[in-house]
Scaffold this motif. Structure first.
Motif, mmCIF file in Angstrom:
data_model
loop_
_atom_site.group_PDB
_atom_site.id
_atom_site.type_symbol
_atom_site.label_atom_id
_atom_site.label_comp_id
_atom_site.label_asym_id
_atom_site.label_seq_id
_atom_site.Cartn_x
_atom_site.Cartn_y
_atom_site.Cartn_z
ATOM 1 N N ASP A 47 0.859 -0.993 0.232
ATOM 2 C CA ASP A 47 -0.138 -0.092 0.028
ATOM 3 C C ASP A 47 0.569 1.305 0.286
ATOM 4 O OD1 ASP A 47 -2.229 -1.287 0.121
ATOM 5 O OD2 ASP A 47 -2.643 -1.124 1.674
ATOM 6 N N LEU A 50 2.232 1.501 -3.606
ATOM 7 C CA LEU A 50 1.780 1.838 -4.607
ATOM 8 C C LEU A 50 1.154 3.420 -4.092
ATOM 9 C CD1 LEU A 50 -1.231 -0.910 -4.480
ATOM 10 C CD2 LEU A 50 1.094 -0.039 -6.605
ATOM 11 N N ALA A 51 0.905 3.904 -2.836
ATOM 12 C CA ALA A 51 0.461 5.369 -2.883
ATOM 13 C C ALA A 51 1.934 6.375 -3.810
ATOM 14 C CB ALA A 51 0.138 5.402 -0.723
ATOM 15 N N GLN A 53 3.883 5.327 -5.326
ATOM 16 C CA GLN A 53 4.367 5.516 -7.582
ATOM 17 C C GLN A 53 2.586 6.496 -7.887
ATOM 18 O OE1 GLN A 53 4.517 1.150 -7.543
ATOM 19 N NE2 GLN A 53 5.863 0.900 -7.617
ATOM 20 N N ASN A 54 1.830 6.822 -7.335
ATOM 21 C CA ASN A 54 0.235 7.674 -8.054
ATOM 22 C C ASN A 54 0.787 8.495 -7.418
ATOM 23 O OD1 ASN A 54 -1.309 4.793 -8.544
ATOM 24 N ND2 ASN A 54 -2.361 4.756 -5.836
ATOM 25 N N PRO A 57 1.763 11.114 -12.014
ATOM 26 C CA PRO A 57 1.055 9.785 -12.427
ATOM 27 C C PRO A 57 1.801 9.823 -13.657
ATOM 28 C CG PRO A 57 0.662 12.059 -12.428
ATOM 29 C CD PRO A 57 1.244 11.934 -11.396
#
Length: 59
Positions: A47, A50-51, A53-54, A57
């Motif tokens: 998690d 991913l946060a 990497q997000n 964008p």
């Protein structure tokens, strides 16, 4: 072929045998328990990765 990936000789087969070969022939159950601990640690931080990497964008 140039640039073709090649498997290391003897690096095919059951994972417990491969890892056991590297650490002095640990029993299969011990190899899989250690692998489970490692993969659980990696998945537990998914998690956060991913946060991060997000935050960047793809355009």
């Amino acid at each position: 072929m140039e640039g073709e990936a090649r498997a290391r000789p003897g690096a095919t087969g059951r994972p417990d045998r491969l890892v056991g070969r590297e650490n002095g022939r640990a029993p299969a159950w011990q190899v899989f328990m250690e692998l489970d601990d490692l993969l659980t640690g990696i998945a537990g931080r998914a998690d956060a990765r991913l946060a991060f990497q997000n935050a960047y964008p793809v355009r």
